[in-house]
Design a protein around this motif. Structure first.
Motif, PDB file in Angstrom:
ATOM      1  N   GLU A 190       0.837  -1.209   0.000  1.00 11.46           N
ATOM      2  CA  GLU A 190       0.000   0.000   0.000  1.00 11.46           C
ATOM      3  C   GLU A 190       0.867   1.252   0.000  1.00 11.46           C
ATOM      4  N   CYS A 191       1.937   1.211   0.782  1.00  9.84           N
ATOM      5  CA  CYS A 191       2.859   2.346   0.847  1.00  9.84           C
ATOM      6  C   CYS A 191       3.498   2.611  -0.509  1.00  9.84           C
ATOM      7  N   ALA A 192       3.919   1.538  -1.194  1.00 10.96           N
ATOM      8  CA  ALA A 192       4.586   1.690  -2.489  1.00 10.96           C
ATOM      9  C   ALA A 192       3.659   2.312  -3.524  1.00 10.96           C
ATOM     10  N   VAL A 193       2.418   1.839  -3.576  1.00 10.10           N
ATOM     11  CA  VAL A 193       1.456   2.386  -4.542  1.00 10.10           C
ATOM     12  C   VAL A 193       1.175   3.852  -4.237  1.00 10.10           C
ATOM     13  N   ARG A 194       1.014   4.179  -2.950  1.00 11.65           N
ATOM     14  CA  ARG A 194       0.747   5.568  -2.551  1.00 11.65           C
ATOM     15  C   ARG A 194       1.924   6.484  -2.870  1.00 11.65           C
ATOM     16  N   GLU A 195       3.122   6.057  -2.475  1.00 10.46           N
ATOM     17  CA  GLU A 195       4.292   6.896  -2.702  1.00 10.46           C
ATOM     18  C   GLU A 195       4.572   7.083  -4.195  1.00 10.46           C
ATOM     19  N   LEU A 196       4.357   6.035  -4.982  1.00  9.36           N
ATOM     20  CA  LEU A 196       4.568   6.162  -6.429  1.00  9.36           C
ATOM     21  C   LEU A 196       3.636   7.224  -6.999  1.00  9.36           C
ATOM     22  N   ARG A 197       2.385   7.195  -6.578  1.00  4.87           N
ATOM     23  CA  ARG A 197       1.414   8.182  -7.061  1.00  4.87           C
ATOM     24  C   ARG A 197       1.813   9.590  -6.623  1.00  4.87           C
ATOM     25  N   GLU A 198       2.220   9.730  -5.363  1.00  3.02           N
ATOM     26  CA  GLU A 198       2.545  11.051  -4.840  1.00  3.02           C
ATOM     27  C   GLU A 198       3.803  11.627  -5.474  1.00  3.02           C
ATOM     28  N   GLU A 199       4.832  10.807  -5.643  1.00  7.71           N
ATOM     29  CA  GLU A 199       6.125  11.312  -6.112  1.00  7.71           C
ATOM     30  C   GLU A 199       6.249  11.390  -7.623  1.00  7.71           C
ATOM     31  N   THR A 200       5.522  10.534  -8.336  1.00  6.14           N
ATOM     32  CA  THR A 200       5.689  10.488  -9.791  1.00  6.14           C
ATOM     33  C   THR A 200       4.405  10.748 -10.575  1.00  6.14           C
ATOM     34  N   GLY A 201       3.261  10.557  -9.939  1.00  4.17           N
ATOM     35  CA  GLY A 201       1.986  10.717 -10.625  1.00  4.17           C
ATOM     36  C   GLY A 201       1.463   9.430 -11.235  1.00  4.17           C
ATOM     37  N   TYR A 202       2.296   8.409 -11.324  1.00  4.95           N
ATOM     38  CA  TYR A 202       1.869   7.158 -11.946  1.00  4.95           C
ATOM     39  C   TYR A 202       1.003   6.332 -10.985  1.00  4.95           C
ATOM     40  N   VAL A 203      -0.020   5.701 -11.559  1.00  4.89           N
ATOM     41  CA  VAL A 203      -0.902   4.814 -10.807  1.00  4.89           C
ATOM     42  C   VAL A 203      -0.511   3.381 -11.139  1.00  4.89           C
ATOM     43  N   GLY A 204      -0.207   2.589 -10.109  1.00  7.51           N
ATOM     44  CA  GLY A 204       0.264   1.237 -10.363  1.00  7.51           C
ATOM     45  C   GLY A 204      -0.310   0.210  -9.415  1.00  7.51           C
ATOM     46  N   VAL A 205       0.108  -1.042  -9.612  1.00 13.62           N
ATOM     47  CA  VAL A 205      -0.334  -2.163  -8.793  1.00 13.62           C
ATOM     48  C   VAL A 205       0.907  -2.903  -8.288  1.00 13.62           C
ATOM     49  N   ALA A 206       0.969  -3.136  -6.987  1.00 14.55           N
ATOM     50  CA  ALA A 206       2.100  -3.864  -6.406  1.00 14.55           C
ATOM     51  C   ALA A 206       2.040  -5.324  -6.825  1.00 14.55           C
ATOM     52  N   GLU A 207       3.172  -5.848  -7.300  1.00 12.90           N
ATOM     53  CA  GLU A 207       3.205  -7.227  -7.788  1.00 12.90           C
ATOM     54  C   GLU A 207       4.120  -8.141  -6.977  1.00 12.90           C
ATOM     55  N   LYS A 208       5.220  -7.628  -6.501  1.00 12.90           N
ATOM     56  CA  LYS A 208       6.197  -8.472  -5.807  1.00 12.90           C
ATOM     57  C   LYS A 208       6.921  -7.647  -4.748  1.00 12.90           C
ATOM     58  N   THR A 209       7.181  -8.268  -3.595  1.00 10.83           N
ATOM     59  CA  THR A 209       7.852  -7.577  -2.491  1.00 10.83           C
ATOM     60  C   THR A 209       9.070  -8.375  -2.043  1.00 10.83           C
ATOM     61  N   SER A 210      10.167  -7.694  -1.839  1.00  6.27           N
ATOM     62  CA  SER A 210      11.412  -8.340  -1.437  1.00  6.27           C
ATOM     63  C   SER A 210      11.383  -8.739   0.031  1.00  6.27           C
ATOM     64  N   THR A 211      12.413  -9.441   0.445  1.00  9.71           N
ATOM     65  CA  THR A 211      12.644  -9.655   1.871  1.00  9.71           C
ATOM     66  C   THR A 211      12.981  -8.307   2.507  1.00  9.71           C
ATOM     67  N   VAL A 212      13.062  -8.276   3.816  1.00  5.54           N
ATOM     68  CA  VAL A 212      13.466  -7.046   4.497  1.00  5.54           C
ATOM     69  C   VAL A 212      14.928  -6.763   4.172  1.00  5.54           C
ATOM     70  N   LEU A 213      15.210  -5.556   3.716  1.00  2.05           N
ATOM     71  CA  LEU A 213      16.562  -5.157   3.340  1.00  2.05           C
ATOM     72  C   LEU A 213      17.074  -4.111   4.316  1.00  2.05           C
ATOM     73  N   TYR A 214      18.321  -4.286   4.778  1.00  2.00           N
ATOM     74  CA  TYR A 214      18.917  -3.356   5.739  1.00  2.00           C
ATOM     75  C   TYR A 214      19.904  -2.453   5.011  1.00  2.00           C
ATOM     76  N   ASN A 215      19.675  -1.150   5.102  1.00  2.00           N
ATOM     77  CA  ASN A 215      20.417  -0.176   4.301  1.00  2.00           C
ATOM     78  C   ASN A 215      21.896  -0.078   4.657  1.00  2.00           C
ATOM     79  N   ASP A 216      22.206  -0.011   5.941  1.00  2.00           N
ATOM     80  CA  ASP A 216      23.597   0.139   6.385  1.00  2.00           C
ATOM     81  C   ASP A 216      23.709  -0.440   7.791  1.00  2.00           C
ATOM     82  N   PRO A 217      23.725  -1.783   7.915  1.00  2.00           N
ATOM     83  CA  PRO A 217      23.636  -2.428   9.227  1.00  2.00           C
ATOM     84  C   PRO A 217      24.805  -2.164  10.166  1.00  2.00           C
ATOM     85  N   GLY A 218      25.922  -1.698   9.650  1.00  2.00           N
ATOM     86  CA  GLY A 218      27.034  -1.352  10.530  1.00  2.00           C
ATOM     87  C   GLY A 218      26.872   0.017  11.153  1.00  2.00           C
ATOM     88  N   PHE A 219      25.876   0.761  10.691  1.00  2.00           N
ATOM     89  CA  PHE A 219      25.681   2.131  11.173  1.00  2.00           C
ATOM     90  C   PHE A 219      24.313   2.345  11.819  1.00  2.00           C
TER      91      PHE A 219
END
Length: 210
Positions: free
Chosen positions: A105-134
């Motif tokens: 839901e967040c991805a579809v909302r943010e895509l619309r807000e930031e780019t204007g495109y309306v889309g449908v979520a199809e696949k979600t990754s595992t949890v990704l950690y941006n910088d685990p040493g920090f």
């Protein structure tokens, strides 16, 4: 007297100074005490987001969206000034999770807000950690499909907040690494998600993976 347009002036860093913890709205610094495999007690310094919704397991989402063009699929990217770097970064669309919201839901909302495109979520990754040493910041990478034949996607209009200045553009997926190298040479900062996606595509080509 006319007001400045949203693109009239370039952002620039004015100053850099220590942050009083009492002023911090989004992050906090923490001291971690732990023991290593030998039983030795050690100390680590870390940063944590203060914006993660209650009962949520992620802070944010990154969004992978391919737009089908006549010449092939193009990755939707954006340019955005980031004060910690004092540079404009090349990023995938992204955003923080709202209370009670799923990653999709967040991805579809943010895509619309930031780019204007309306889309449908199809696949979600595992949890990704941006910088685990920090820090403990994490996210899901969500693939969102945009149907370019829909009327609402013909002339997309972003719904940006007053403090958001985002320029959207696309890059041919097949030439992603080459294009971000050009952007790097031009002085842009390349977000790790974009760079790793490009490296993954090149690795797939070399290994003949499908």
């Amino acid at each position: 007297m006319s007001l400045p347009t949203r693109q009239e002036r370039a952002s620039k860093l004015i100053s850099r100074e220590p942050l009083d913890p009492a002023e911090a709205k989004w992050i906090r610094l923490v001291k971690l005490n732990y023991t290593d495999p030998l039983g030795v007690q050690r100390v680590w310094e870390s940063a944590e987001r203060q914006s993660r919704p209650k009962n949520a397991h992620i802070d944010a989402v990154g969004i992978v969206t391919l737009l089908e063009k006549e010449t092939g699929p193009e990755l939707l990217l954006q340019k955005q000034y980031r004060a910690p770097l004092d540079k404009i970064t090349i990023e995938v669309p992204a955003g923080l999770l709202d209370e009670g919201e799923t990653a999709e839901e967040c991805a579809v909302r943010e895509l619309r807000e930031e780019t204007g495109y309306v889309g449908v979520a199809e696949k979600t990754s595992t949890v990704l950690y941006n910088d685990p040493g920090f820090c403990n910041t994490n996210e899901n990478l969500v693939h969102v499909r945009v149907d370019m034949s829909l009327p609402e996607n013909q002339n997309p209009e972003p719904q940006l907040e007053d403090n958001e200045f985002i320029e959207c553009f696309t890059v041919p997926l097949n030439n992603l690494l080459e294009e971000i190298k050009k952007l790097d040479e031009q002085g842009y900062a390349i977000d790790a998600r974009v760079g790793l996606l490009a490296e993954g595509i090149e690795l797939s080509k070399r290994m003949g993976l499908r």
